[in-house]
Design an enzyme around this catalytic site. Structure first.
Site, PDB file in Angstrom:
ATOM      1  N   ARG A 294      77.355  46.786  61.531  1.00 15.64           N
ATOM      2  CA  ARG A 294      78.707  47.222  61.189  1.00 15.64           C
ATOM      3  C   ARG A 294      78.785  47.352  59.675  1.00 15.64           C
ATOM      4  NH1 ARG A 294      82.426  43.142  63.283  1.00 15.64           N
ATOM      5  NH2 ARG A 294      82.264  44.255  65.258  1.00 15.64           N
TER       6      ARG A 294
ATOM      7  N   ARG B 121      87.478  31.153  60.364  1.00 21.35           N
ATOM      8  CA  ARG B 121      87.198  32.198  61.348  1.00 21.35           C
ATOM      9  C   ARG B 121      87.313  33.535  60.635  1.00 21.35           C
ATOM     10  NH1 ARG B 121      87.358  31.183  66.984  1.00 21.35           N
ATOM     11  NH2 ARG B 121      86.723  33.334  67.260  1.00 21.35           N
ATOM     12  N   LYS B 122      87.051  34.627  61.367  1.00 18.47           N
ATOM     13  CA  LYS B 122      87.194  35.936  60.738  1.00 18.47           C
ATOM     14  C   LYS B 122      88.612  36.093  60.207  1.00 18.47           C
ATOM     15  CE  LYS B 122      88.612  38.950  64.592  1.00 18.47           C
ATOM     16  NZ  LYS B 122      88.253  40.145  65.362  1.00 18.47           N
TER      17      LYS B 122
ATOM     18  N   GLY C   8      87.602  45.948  76.431  1.00 23.97           N
ATOM     19  CA  GLY C   8      86.770  45.477  77.528  1.00 23.97           C
ATOM     20  C   GLY C   8      87.010  44.032  77.920  1.00 23.97           C
TER      21      GLY C   8
ATOM     22  N   CYS D  57      89.552  43.940  70.924  1.00 26.98           N
ATOM     23  CA  CYS D  57      89.070  44.736  69.796  1.00 26.98           C
ATOM     24  C   CYS D  57      89.576  46.180  69.860  1.00 26.98           C
ATOM     25  CB  CYS D  57      87.548  44.717  69.752  1.00 26.98           C
ATOM     26  SG  CYS D  57      86.852  43.077  69.479  1.00 26.98           S
ATOM     27  N   GLY D  58      89.913  46.656  71.065  1.00 27.93           N
ATOM     28  CA  GLY D  58      90.477  47.990  71.215  1.00 27.93           C
ATOM     29  C   GLY D  58      91.981  48.045  71.035  1.00 27.93           C
TER      30      GLY D  58
END
Length: 589
Positions: free
Chosen positions: A63, A182-183, A453, A458-459
């Site tokens: 990425r 975390r992110k 998914g 994430c979508g």
């Protein structure tokens, strides 16, 4: 006691991981001790290097990180050439073949099927034109999002590009802050449409105005603690802070340092910044930020522009842009042209062709949006007709069908170990079916349909007109891929998340459900009413009734539980792991 990932990061993280990746690449896949792979793969993520899922051993995804979606001349071409030369795996996708790029919802790019041995050479090719994968994954500050036309927007309220650049260079570039709990997502919105979506970020700057010493000053209000995932979304909450552009970096850095120092590192289910803000509250955070992390007096929030937000807001097109697709005038009299790339996937050949068009008709610059679409920048008016006649725009149109225009999808089981269903090929097949089988009134210009998914989202299914999340269910005694269906999400004046109206619908019955729901919308809406407005005016009971699952002539690309196979579209045993040349090798060697 810290969890194992915190122990791994304490042992090594951030910039020093790069040299370990290079050393492993020199010796090959099997040089990574099998009992240490989970640890190393967790560390690799800081450099944007992700091992793909079970059955795809020895293959990696990279990425990239390009703040605000900015790709300078030459950068997209280099990315396309890397995809062409390196992003080829042992199996092809039935929709997209082999060698392509994925555009992400954070305005960046992912490349799949990469061999570990090729990573150093890929870095060399990309970094030669200024593209990096550093800090693109893992527990760190991810790609910073913003208005992709910052500095070019004809109606921009405050120029945010300098703020974005300073945060990227000084904050994301600071290795001492690489290891976050975390992110962590940062956004800076300078436009009137709100396209950086500040309300779903760990810290978001939104355009605002405040009277200071009798003068109207433009700057930003600050929001913290937004995010999606795990069916526990949060809207970012006001910190009651207004900051001028020249001090915006200091406030963002202050909150990052505060969360870095005080954030929960014990429970990974509850240590994202949105839960930190839940626990501490904005008043306590503001007080500590003032006392210990900034050296100037924080001003109270100014008047924000949220009433003007239109990006993915479900408002009428007359209110303003709901995406960046189409032809739009810049502040310098030139134009940018936004192409629709449904589900965000471009072949390597298309990527290079897009770079060619940007060079030939614009400045060569390309920018990426949060809706997985590219923008060709700086096009003189005299070049527009020729650009719009280019064959690539027949496929990725600036004037697409309403379903194509609104579609987004995450990676899915094709490569992701968390996903429960395949996403990209299914969404492509669903879009074709909807275009052929559903007619909507001419004034309906937006149906935002997002597919994730799994519940990590994430979508961004939670922020869609129609949100789809992968599940599993039994049908006729067999386990099949299934979807939860929600409606009414959106970002804007009043951010909202979808209400789930159908659960675990077998995937082959979802297109019929969507047709039934959309036909009910077309038949029952008031004149000019958008889908989100119709949902808000229609009771849940009626929506559930309208959204009746139905089998149709739609053929699903992988109905029977792709997660159990090594690749959703391949038969037989996985060839992985493979050597540097892609030849199978024994996992015991």
């Amino acid at each position: 006691m810290a969890n194992k990932k915190e122990e791994w990061k304490a042992g090594m993280y951030g910039d020093e991981v790069r040299e370990k990746i290079i050393k492993f690449a020199e010796k090959g896949w099997d040089s990574i001790p099998e009992d240490e792979r989970e640890m190393w793969f967790s560390r690799f993520k800081f450099w944007g290097v992700f091992h793909q899922r079970s059955g795809q051993e020895s293959y990696f995804m990279i990425r990239l990180a390009n703040t605000n979606g900015v790709l300078e001349p030459g950068q997209l071409r280099a990315i396309g050439e890397v995809a062409r030369d390196y992003a080829r795996g042992p199996a092809s996708n039935p929709e997209f073949g082999d060698a392509w790029i994925d555009l992400t919802t954070r305005q960046s790019v992912q490349l799949h099927w990469l061999k570990l041995e090729d990573i150093p050479e890929i870095w060399e090719k990309l970094e030669a034109v200024g593209v990096s994968s550093r800090s693109a994954g893992g527990d760190t500050m991810r790609n910073i999002s913003g208005c992709p036309v910052a500095g070019r927007d004809k109606h921009e309220f405050v120029d945010s590009q300098s703020v974005l650049d300073e945060i990227s260079e000084k904050l994301r570039g600071d290795d001492s802050l690489a290891n976050m709990p975390r992110k962590f997502n940062i956004s800076v919105t300078g436009c009137r449409e709100g396209c950086a979506q500040d309300s779903i970020n760990g810290i978001g700057l939104e355009p605002a105005e405040k009277t200071i010493d009798g003068e109207a000053v433009r700057g930003f209000n600050v929001r913290v603690g937004g995010g999606l995932g795990g069916r526990e979304p949060r809207r970012a909450r006001s910190l009651d802070v207004f900051v001028e552009p020249d001090r915006a970096y200091d406030v963002v850095r202050g909150f990052v340092e505060l969360y870095h120092e005080h954030g929960n590192r014990e429970n990974r289910q509850k240590n994202r910044s949105r839960f930190f803000v839940d626990e501490w509250g904005t008043e306590k955070i503001r007080d500590l930020l003032q006392a210990e992390y900034v050296d100037f007096e924080l001003r109270e929030a100014g008047t924000n522009l949220r009433e003007e937000y239109t990006y993915n807001a479900g408002r009428s097109p007359e209110a303003g842009k709901h995406d960046h697709v189409g032809v739009h005038e810049q502040n310098d009299g030139k134009y940018y042209v936004g192409l629709s790339v449904p589900i965000g996937r471009l072949t390597a050949a298309e990527t290079i062709e897009l770079a060619d068009l940007a060079d030939e008709h614009g400045s060569g610059a390309v920018r990426l949006t949060r809706r997985q679409n590219p923008l060709i920048m700086d096009v003189p008016e005299g070049e527009l007709d020729e650009l719009l006649d280019a064959s690539l725009l027949d496929t990725h149109s600036p004037d697409p069908n309403v379903f194509t225009r609104g579609a987004m999808a995450c990676t899915g089981t094709e490569f992701c170990s968390l996903a429960l269903t395949e996403t990209k090929a299914r969404m492509a097949a669903t879009l074709r079916w909807l275009r052929a089988n559903v007619d909507l009134p001419d004034d309906v210009q937006q149906i935002k349909m997002h597919y994730s998914g799994c519940t990590a989202d994430c979508g961004q299914a939670l922020t869609a007109d129609i949100g789809l999340q992968g599940m599993r269910a039994r049908k006729n005694g067999e386990m099949v891929e299934a979807l939860d269906v929600g409606v009414g999400g959106g970002i804007g004046t009043e951010p909202s998340f979808v209400e789930w109206i159908r659960q675990r619908v077998p995937a082959d019955e979802v297109p019929g459900l969507l047709r039934n729901l959309l036909e009910a919308f077309a038949a029952n809406r008031e004149a000019g009413q958008t889908f989100r407005e119709w949902v808000e005016a229609t009771g849940e009971e009626a929506l559930v009734e309208f959204a009746e699952p139905e089998e149709t002539d739609y053929e699903d690309p992988c109905l029977y539980d792709a997660k159990q196979s090594w690749y959703p579209f391949a038969e037989g045993e996985s060839p992985a792991p493979t050597d540097a040349g892609g030849e199978p090798m024994s996992a015991d060697d």
